[in-house]
Design a protein around this motif. Structure first.
Motif, short mmCIF file in Angstrom:
data_model
loop_
_atom_site.label_atom_id
_atom_site.label_comp_id
_atom_site.label_asym_id
_atom_site.label_seq_id
_atom_site.Cartn_x
_atom_site.Cartn_y
_atom_site.Cartn_z
N ALA A 48 0.81 -1.22 0.00
CA ALA A 48 0.00 0.00 0.00
C ALA A 48 0.84 1.27 0.00
O ALA A 48 0.30 2.37 -0.06
CB ALA A 48 -0.93 0.00 1.21
N GLY A 49 2.17 1.14 0.08
CA GLY A 49 3.05 2.30 0.02
C GLY A 49 3.30 2.96 1.35
O GLY A 49 3.83 4.07 1.41
N PHE A 50 2.97 2.30 2.45
CA PHE A 50 3.15 2.91 3.77
C PHE A 50 4.44 2.45 4.45
O PHE A 50 4.74 2.91 5.55
CB PHE A 50 1.95 2.63 4.66
CG PHE A 50 0.74 3.44 4.28
CD1 PHE A 50 0.62 4.75 4.68
CD2 PHE A 50 -0.26 2.90 3.49
CE1 PHE A 50 -0.47 5.51 4.32
CE2 PHE A 50 -1.36 3.64 3.12
CZ PHE A 50 -1.47 4.96 3.53
N ALA A 51 5.18 1.55 3.84
CA ALA A 51 6.46 1.13 4.39
C ALA A 51 7.54 2.05 3.82
O ALA A 51 7.93 1.94 2.66
CB ALA A 51 6.75 -0.32 4.03
N VAL A 52 7.99 3.00 4.61
CA VAL A 52 8.97 3.99 4.18
C VAL A 52 10.15 3.95 5.15
O VAL A 52 10.02 3.49 6.29
CB VAL A 52 8.36 5.40 4.12
CG1 VAL A 52 7.28 5.47 3.05
CG2 VAL A 52 7.81 5.82 5.47
N PRO A 53 11.34 4.41 4.72
CA PRO A 53 12.55 4.21 5.54
C PRO A 53 12.47 4.74 6.96
O PRO A 53 12.94 4.08 7.89
CB PRO A 53 13.63 4.94 4.72
CG PRO A 53 13.13 4.89 3.30
CD PRO A 53 11.64 4.99 3.40
N ASN A 54 11.92 5.93 7.16
CA ASN A 54 11.91 6.49 8.51
C ASN A 54 11.07 5.66 9.48
O ASN A 54 11.49 5.36 10.59
CB ASN A 54 11.40 7.94 8.47
CG ASN A 54 12.45 8.90 7.94
OD1 ASN A 54 13.61 8.55 7.76
ND2 ASN A 54 12.04 10.12 7.67
N ARG A 55 9.86 5.31 9.06
CA ARG A 55 9.03 4.52 9.97
C ARG A 55 9.55 3.09 10.08
O ARG A 55 9.38 2.45 11.12
CB ARG A 55 7.56 4.56 9.52
CG ARG A 55 6.91 5.92 9.74
CD ARG A 55 5.40 5.88 9.68
NE ARG A 55 4.89 5.51 8.38
CZ ARG A 55 4.79 6.34 7.34
NH1 ARG A 55 5.17 7.61 7.47
NH2 ARG A 55 4.31 5.95 6.19
N ALA A 56 10.20 2.58 9.03
CA ALA A 56 10.78 1.24 9.11
C ALA A 56 11.89 1.19 10.15
O ALA A 56 11.98 0.25 10.95
CB ALA A 56 11.31 0.82 7.74
N ALA A 57 12.75 2.20 10.16
CA ALA A 57 13.84 2.24 11.14
C ALA A 57 13.29 2.35 12.56
O ALA A 57 13.75 1.67 13.49
CB ALA A 57 14.78 3.41 10.84
N PHE A 58 12.29 3.20 12.73
CA PHE A 58 11.68 3.36 14.05
C PHE A 58 10.97 2.08 14.47
O PHE A 58 11.08 1.64 15.62
CB PHE A 58 10.70 4.53 14.00
CG PHE A 58 10.30 5.05 15.35
CD1 PHE A 58 11.03 6.05 15.98
CD2 PHE A 58 9.17 4.57 16.00
CE1 PHE A 58 10.65 6.54 17.23
CE2 PHE A 58 8.79 5.04 17.24
CZ PHE A 58 9.52 6.03 17.85
N LEU A 59 10.25 1.46 13.54
CA LEU A 59 9.53 0.22 13.84
C LEU A 59 10.49 -0.89 14.25
O LEU A 59 10.22 -1.64 15.20
CB LEU A 59 8.71 -0.21 12.63
CG LEU A 59 8.04 -1.58 12.70
CD1 LEU A 59 7.08 -1.67 13.89
CD2 LEU A 59 7.30 -1.89 11.39
N ALA A 60 11.61 -1.02 13.54
CA ALA A 60 12.58 -2.07 13.89
C ALA A 60 13.07 -1.90 15.32
O ALA A 60 13.21 -2.88 16.07
CB ALA A 60 13.75 -2.04 12.90
N ALA A 61 13.32 -0.65 15.72
CA ALA A 61 13.75 -0.39 17.09
C ALA A 61 12.63 -0.70 18.08
O ALA A 61 12.88 -1.23 19.18
CB ALA A 61 14.20 1.06 17.23
N CYS A 62 11.39 -0.38 17.72
CA CYS A 62 10.25 -0.69 18.59
C CYS A 62 10.11 -2.19 18.81
O CYS A 62 9.85 -2.64 19.94
CB CYS A 62 8.96 -0.14 17.98
SG CYS A 62 8.83 1.66 17.95
#
Length: 447
Positions: A48-62
């Motif tokens: 859907a196009g919602f996987a973007v680098p900034n949120r991916a990096a934050f999500l991985a840390a979460c």
């Protein structure tokens, strides 16, 4: 839990990546002898196009932080990749789970996910339990005026919201017993989205959220009412990324702020109510994520292709209006932007350049760590005059706003180094300074 409790339940994490005050995890652990803490790296989000680098990096840390918190309690996070419904059903079957718990959410994608989960689990004799007070303080559908399905104006909503009792704050479980279920390794940011994240991203995870919350309560919160619009002072909580990923709960924040007391806490609670307000609007009008909530603009949108150079300049922070450019450069560097900057940048694109709000909203979602669909889209519509603003024709003059909220020009000089040598408020009108500045002429005639 009683002797006849189910042996296994699944706690499906989505936008609630925490162990404290988590109704999903709390109910799953209390309702069964064993629990599968599950997060599916959902292929549908990427498609859907919602996987973007900034949120991916934050999500991985979460996810890494959540896994650590679960391991401290004897558990672990189970992380398969694929279709969220298929993987949830597969894990539930492999573990022999009879129930799956999940947080309620308001986007169209979340609604479809819930519907598919309910059908697929039900067909296999399993039950889906949705917890509606996990993401917001007040559940989105809990308040409505007579004869309507949602509040379209914030002030009457806030009055009702303020008098609505909240659920209590839940403790983190002392122990999480996980059955033997196969899991993929925790994902790296590159496995969640291609591309390089912004260099100034905040640290992700519940541990970081609680450190920031404690620092916020120990000083800046007291002055929030007076300073929340101070661009250079950076006097906001910066908790929005943690709220978006559910590293801290809105319910807990409201309770803590009310206990803290004072004008700053009251102003902060009001902002949390705005967040709930936007969620209840999107829950009732899911097409507001991509269509005008109200069609009331008198001036038509200009052709984005004809304005491609101007839109690119806006994205790059090269509009010639320093406060707009500072905000856009902060966004690119940090994956975050001061709320006053968001209003100014959005108003400039939509009401000065007359570019459709969807263009700007998409750019924000491409970069914002706190890229929440309800708040992003509906704040953009508010700025554009197509949303819930009761004065849709208002225009925020960027020069007057800069003089008011960045009077010494410190915010501009921080993010627009070409103007670092400009003195005082002259930084806001660089076209009156030396012509050899490496800074563009304004895209439009200044006010």
């Amino acid at each position: 839990m009683t002797d006849d409790s189910p042996s296994v339940s699944v706690a499906l994490f989505t936008c609630d990546l925490r162990v404290r005050d988590n109704p999903v995890l709390h109910a799953a652990v209390r309702g069964a002898r064993h629990t599968v803490p599950l997060f599916v790296v959902d292929a549908g989000v990427r498609a859907a196009g919602f996987a973007v680098p900034n949120r991916a990096a934050f999500l991985a840390a979460c996810l890494a932080d959540l896994d650590g918190a679960l391991r401290d309690r004897g558990g672990r996070l189970v992380v398969p990749h694929g279709d969220v419904v298929a993987e949830t059903c597969r894990v539930a079957a492999a573990a022999g789970a009879s129930t799956v718990h999940v947080a309620g959410d308001v986007s169209g994608y979340a609604a479809r996910r819930e519907e598919r989960l309910r059908a697929a689990l039900g067909a296999a004799g399993r039950r889906l339990i949705v917890h509606d007070a996990s993401v917001t303080a007040v559940p989105p559908g809990a308040l409505a005026p007579a004869g309507k399905d949602h509040f379209a104006v914030f002030t009457p909503y806030f009055r009702r919201w303020s008098g609505t009792p909240l659920r209590g704050v839940l403790n983190a479980p002392r122990a999480v017993r996980v059955p033997d279920v196969r899991s993929a390794p925790l994902p790296a940011p590159s496995g969640l989205a291609p591309g390089t994240p912004s260099p100034g991203l905040p640290e992700g995870g519940e541990s970081a959220a609680r450190r920031r919350l404690r620092a916020w309560e120990n000083g800046p919160l007291n002055a929030y009412a007076e300073r929340h619009d101070d661009l250079a002072g950076d006097a906001t909580s910066r908790l929005s990324p943690y709220l978006h990923f559910g590293c801290v709960s809105a319910v807990e924040l409201v309770h803590r702020a009310r206990r803290h007391g004072g004008a700053g806490a009251e102003a902060f609670v009001r902002q949390l109510a705005w967040r709930d307000f936007h969620h209840q609007v999107l829950a009732a009008r899911r097409d507001a994520a991509h269509r005008d909530y109200r069609d009331r603009r008198r001036v038509g949108w200009r052709d984005e292709k004809a304005l491609a150079a101007a839109v690119d300049a806006w994205r790059a922070g090269r509009t010639g209006f320093p406060v707009i450019d500072a905000a856009m450069r902060q966004l690119r560097h940090e994956g975050w932007m001061h709320n006053r900057g968001r209003l100014l940048a959005a108003g400039f694109l939509t009401k000065t350049l007359n570019v459709h709000w969807r263009v700007g909203a998409r750019h924000f979602l491409d970069l914002l760590v706190d890229g929440d669909l309800a708040n992003n889209q509906l704040n953009w519509q508010w700025a554009a005059g197509t949303g819930t603003d009761t004065r849709p024709g208002r225009v925020l003059n960027p020069l007057a706003q800069a003089r008011r909220y960045d009077p010494r020009g410190d915010y501009v000089r921080r993010w627009v180094p070409e103007l670092a040598g400009a003195g005082g408020s002259a930084v806001h009108r660089p076209w009156r300074l030396a012509a050899d500045l490496d800074y563009p002429e304004p895209l439009v005639e200044p006010w």
